[in-house]
Scaffold this active site. Structure first.
Site, PDB file in Angstrom:
ATOM      1  N   CYS A 128      37.170  11.421  40.666  1.00 37.75           N
ATOM      2  CA  CYS A 128      38.104  11.073  39.586  1.00 37.75           C
ATOM      3  C   CYS A 128      37.418  10.412  38.384  1.00 37.75           C
ATOM      4  O   CYS A 128      37.825  10.633  37.244  1.00 37.75           O
ATOM      5  CB  CYS A 128      39.242  10.194  40.107  1.00 37.75           C
ATOM      6  SG  CYS A 128      38.734   8.671  40.920  1.00 37.75           S
ATOM      7  N   ASP A 323      46.219  12.084  34.567  1.00 40.74           N
ATOM      8  CA  ASP A 323      45.829  11.825  35.949  1.00 40.74           C
ATOM      9  C   ASP A 323      44.989  12.969  36.511  1.00 40.74           C
ATOM     10  O   ASP A 323      45.451  14.103  36.587  1.00 40.74           O
ATOM     11  CB  ASP A 323      47.100  11.650  36.787  1.00 40.74           C
ATOM     12  CG  ASP A 323      46.816  11.178  38.201  1.00 40.74           C
ATOM     13  OD1 ASP A 323      45.633  10.998  38.541  1.00 40.74           O
ATOM     14  OD2 ASP A 323      47.778  10.986  38.963  1.00 40.74           O
ATOM     15  N   HIS A 325      44.017  13.397  39.579  1.00 46.17           N
ATOM     16  CA  HIS A 325      44.095  13.456  41.041  1.00 46.17           C
ATOM     17  C   HIS A 325      44.861  14.653  41.604  1.00 46.17           C
ATOM     18  O   HIS A 325      45.084  14.733  42.809  1.00 46.17           O
ATOM     19  CB  HIS A 325      44.692  12.153  41.574  1.00 46.17           C
ATOM     20  CG  HIS A 325      43.809  10.960  41.320  1.00 46.17           C
ATOM     21  ND1 HIS A 325      43.918  10.188  40.173  1.00 46.17           N
ATOM     22  CD2 HIS A 325      42.797  10.433  42.041  1.00 46.17           C
ATOM     23  CE1 HIS A 325      43.008   9.235  40.216  1.00 46.17           C
ATOM     24  NE2 HIS A 325      42.319   9.359  41.333  1.00 46.17           N
TER      25      HIS A 325
END
Length: 440
Positions: A128, A323, A325
């Site tokens: 990440c 994001d 993820h």
């Protein structure tokens, strides 16, 4: 989804219209309880993610506020009318959402060529920070090649510069800024596949990678046609106090990058910071929020502990972010892929977190197109430091003091030959305000 399920219950309620008043009251009570339960279910856990995937952004925390939103140097005025509709069609909130969804998203990918000793074919659960850094650098390239006003186009063919930028971040060694090449460049900073890495090591790895990919002569046609200037205490990042943006250093970096062909070049400034121990020190939050008002703002790579994101905007006490993820299959964007489906590189889901919940270890990015832009950044940086009440994120100086020899300090030149750099100081009280700074 809530409205859909609620309508189903309303059918049941309508069917019972002929019932007694007491029965109607009982039915109404059960209806309200069911709809409340449905609303709770779609706003937590997997159901929340399903709701966002199907219906798009719920804009939680946005529609309830009419405060200005700052997104990478652009201010969006939110009117009271925006808070009354689910899907605004024009004005501040609609423009903000269009801008947000135009930012390039990099996420976990699966199915790329194996890397590392363990032959990873996915960066799930460890990549990440790499992806967050790719988003920040990709945005710098969008600023440079397409301009801040660029917005994602839906019609084909797609803009060639846009496709070229996506190609640079493909998931193979053939793409200059792939995670494969980032890991190779970051070996000196212990970047390894399967392991989480911090913002400082990430910034230094980008500095190394940019130098490795630099072409011999034509600096205008580099994969990254800008200087990467990592602003920190010293070369090893081990000097205390606020990092120092040095104008003289910036000029030297530009000259080296252009190999003497130009006095000034575009600059990507990366400022790695540690603003507390386990949580961010509240004294830094106002300054952190203010950086998004800089026209040069590239946002922040950071997020919650162990879960890096790309923070692109702020409103009140909230930070909006992209994001990384979500796990998506590898997609090959070639230089000629102007008809490609690039939807996986964008998101209309506007997520947010509290500013005071951000991990204190982070890195801020800025892009300065030319000398005038850099000078403007420096003026804003100086003002920000002056208004920081003794807690500056960074300071700005024309040049750093010359190194002070240990022999001059200790009077023993026979045993000590190393040197250190003295911190620049505007007044005698500066050191008293640096107690919360951690070593980078």
């Amino acid at each position: 989804m809530v409205n859909f399920l609620s309508s189903a219950f309303s059918v049941f309620e309508a069917h019972s219209e002929s019932s007694s008043a007491c029965d109607k009251k009982s039915i109404r009570s059960r209806y309200l309880k069911w709809t409340a339960a449905v609303r709770k279910a779609v706003t937590i856990g997997p159901m929340r993610r399903f709701h966002e995937r199907i219906l798009g952004s719920a804009r939680t925390g946005i529609s309830n506020s009419t405060s200005d939103i700052w997104l990478l140097g652009v201010c969006y005025k939110i009117s009271p009318d925006d808070s009354l509709v689910d899907f605004p069609t024009n004005g501040g909130l609609a423009d903000f959402e269009h801008d947000f969804s135009s930012r390039i998203l990099m996420t976990y990918r699966k199915g790329f060529s194996a890397l590392g000793d363990l032959k990873y074919t996915s960066d799930v659960n460890w990549g990440c920070m790499l992806r967050s850094s790719q988003m920040l650098v990709a945005q710098a390239l969008v600023f440079h090649r397409l301009g801040r006003s660029w917005r994602r186009q839906l019609q084909k063919p797609l803009d060639q510069d846009y496709i070229d930028i996506l190609h640079l971040f493909g998931d193979s060694e053939a793409s200059p800024f792939s995670i494969h090449n980032l890991l190779l460049a970051g070996k000196a900073y212990n970047l390894t596949a399967g392991s989480w890495m911090g913002p400082y090591a990430m910034c230094r790895s980008w500095e190394t990678l940019a130098k490795c990919k630099r072409e011999a002569n034509d600096f205008e046609n580099q994969p990254l046609p800008m200087v990467v200037y990592v602003v920190s205490g010293d070369e090893d990042g081990e000097r205390g106090g606020a990092p120092v943006v040095c104008v003289e250093d910036a000029h030297r970096h530009c000259s080296e990058f252009s190999r003497g062909q130009a006095d000034w070049t575009p600059i990507l400034l990366l400022v790695p910071l540690v603003l507390g121990l386990e949580t961010i020190n509240p004294r830094y939050i106002p300054a952190l929020r203010s950086t998004f008002t800089f026209p040069q703002s590239l946002g922040i790579m950071g997020g919650r502990p162990g879960a890096s994101t790309y923070i692109v905007g702020v409103q009140d006490d909230k930070a909006f972010y992209l994001d990384p993820h979500e796990v998506q299959p590898v997609i090959d964007i070639g230089r000629n892929s102007v008809e490609a489906d690039t939807s996986s590189y964008h998101s209309s889901v506007v997520r947010h977190m509290a500013l005071d919940s951000i991990d204190p270890s982070l890195a801020i990015g800025f892009y300065c197109r030319d000398k005038d832009d850099f000078d403007d950044f420096c003026l804003r940086g100086k003002k920000l430091a002056e208004e920081s009440k003794g807690a500056p994120l960074f300071t700005v100086t024309q040049n750093l003091p010359k190194p002070v020899s240990h022999s001059n300090v200790l009077g023993d030149s026979s045993e000590v030959s190393d040197s250190f750099e003295a911190l620049p100081s505007n007044n005698e009280d500066d050191c008293s305000h640096e107690d919360d700074w951690q070593l980078l």
